[in-house]
Design an enzyme around this catalytic site. Structure first.
Site, short mmCIF file in Angstrom:
data_model
loop_
_atom_site.label_atom_id
_atom_site.label_comp_id
_atom_site.label_asym_id
_atom_site.label_seq_id
_atom_site.Cartn_x
_atom_site.Cartn_y
_atom_site.Cartn_z
N HIS A 1 1.01 -1.15 -0.04
CA HIS A 1 -0.13 -0.02 0.06
C HIS A 1 0.90 1.17 -0.02
CE1 HIS A 1 -2.76 3.01 1.36
NE2 HIS A 1 -3.82 2.21 1.16
N GLU B 1 -3.76 2.55 -7.21
CA GLU B 1 -4.41 3.44 -6.43
C GLU B 1 -3.42 4.55 -6.45
OE1 GLU B 1 -6.41 1.58 -3.02
OE2 GLU B 1 -4.46 2.00 -2.55
P1 PGA Z 1 -9.55 5.78 0.72
O1 PGA Z 1 -8.36 4.87 0.50
O2 PGA Z 1 -10.76 4.92 0.04
O3 PGA Z 1 -9.82 6.45 1.81
O4 PGA Z 1 -9.22 6.89 -0.47
C1 PGA Z 1 -8.34 3.91 -0.19
C2 PGA Z 1 -6.95 3.05 0.12
O5 PGA Z 1 -6.05 3.82 0.75
O6 PGA Z 1 -6.67 1.84 -0.39
#
Ligand code: PGA
Length: 228
Positions: free
Chosen positions: A98, A153
Site C-alpha cells: 500500500h 491506487e
Molecule cells: P480511501 O483509501 O478510500 O480512503 O481513499 C483507499 C486506500 O488507501 O486503499
C-alpha cells in the site's frame, strides 16, 4: 467482483466486531444475493476475533478476512513481525505495498516482491497496490506469472476525496494487463457509494479497494448495493 475494505490504523477489537455485526444486519435486510466477494481487512490484532465473528454468521455472499500487510520474512528471529505462515489460517487475502507502507515505512519494490513471495508460499492471495506502471514492472521482474490481484491506487486519489477519472483508471488497467495478461485489477482511491458505479461498470475493473468509506458499515453496504 471483489470489494475490499481497508480499515487502515482504525478501530479496536470491539469496534471491528461491532462493525461486523452492523454490516451483517445491513446485509440481512438488503436481500442481495449475487453480490461481490467482500474482503474485510482490520488490523492484525483484530484478525483472530474478527475471524470468529465472521464465521458465526451465515452470509448471503462470501465475506473473507484480509490482512493489511505481512512480513517479507518467513518465521524466525524477526521480532514483532507477522508472517504469512501465522496469517494463513485466518486470512485469504493480504494487501501488499500500500502506498502508505511505501511512503511512511519505506517499503521498497524489493520488499513488496518478498512479501508477494511470502503470501504465495502461505497460500494467501496478495492484493498488490501500485500507483505507477514501474511498480507493476517491478513485480514482473521477479514473477513471470503472478496469480494475485493488483489494485491501482493513484496517490492523488487516496484519502483526498478526489477519485481518479474512470477513463484514466481504464487506461491504467489495460496497461497492467498488457504486462500480466488477464490479471485482475481493482481501483482504489476515494471510492464512495456515489462513484463506485462508474468504476465497476468498466469491464476490465475487477473491483475496488476502499479505505475511509469502509469504516461506516452502512455506507459500505450501500457501496456494495451500488456496485454494478
Ligand atoms: P480511501 O483509501 O478510500 O480512503 O481513499 C483507499 C486506500 O488507501 O486503499
Amino acid at each position: 467482483m471483489l470489494i475490499v475494505a481497508n480499515f487502515k490504523a482504525n478501530l479496536t477489537i470491539d469496534e471491528v466486531n461491532t462493525w461486523i455485526d452492523n454490516f451483517y444486519q445491513q446485509q440481512l435486510t438488503s436481500g442481495q444475493k449475487d453480490s461481490p466477494t467482500v474482503v474485510v481487512c482490520p488490523s492484525f490484532i483484530s484478525l483472530s476475533s474478527a475471524y470468529n465473528r465472521l464465521k458465526q454468521k451465515s452470509w448471503n455472499y462470501p465475506v473473507y478476512l484480509g490482512a493489511q500487510s505481512l512480513s517479507q520474512y518467513p518465521n524466525g528471529s524477526y521480532t514483532a513481525e507477522v508472517t504469512g505462515q501465522m496469517l494463513k489460517d485466518l486470512v485469504r487475502y493480504v494487501i501488499v505495498g500500500h502506498s502508505e507502507r511505501r511512503r511512511f515505512f519505506n517499503e521498497s519494490n524489493d520488499a513488496v516482491n518478498n512479501k508477494i513471495q511470502q503470501a504465495q508460499e502461505a497460500g494467501i492471495t496478495p492484493i498488490v497496490c501500485v500507483s505507477t506502471i514501474d511498480e507493476v514492472n517491478s513485480v514482473k521482474s521477479k514473477f513471470s506469472t503472478f496469480t494475485g490481484v493488483f489494485a491501482y491506487e493513484p496517490l492523488t486519489a487516496i484519502g483526498t476525496g478526489k477519485a481518479e477519472t474512470p477513463e484514466i483508471v481504464e487506461e491504467f488497467v489495460k496497461s497492467v494487463q498488457s504486462i500480466f495478461p488477464s490479471i485482475k485489477v481493482l481501483y482504489g482511491g476515494s471510492v464512495t457509494s456515489a462513484n463506485i458505479g462508474s468504476y465497476t461498470k468498466i469491464a476490465d475493473v475487477f473491483g475496488v479497494l476502499i479505505g475511509k468509506s469502509s469504516l461506516d458499515p452502512s455506507e459500505f453496504s450501500t457501496i456494495i448495493a451500488c456496485a454494478e
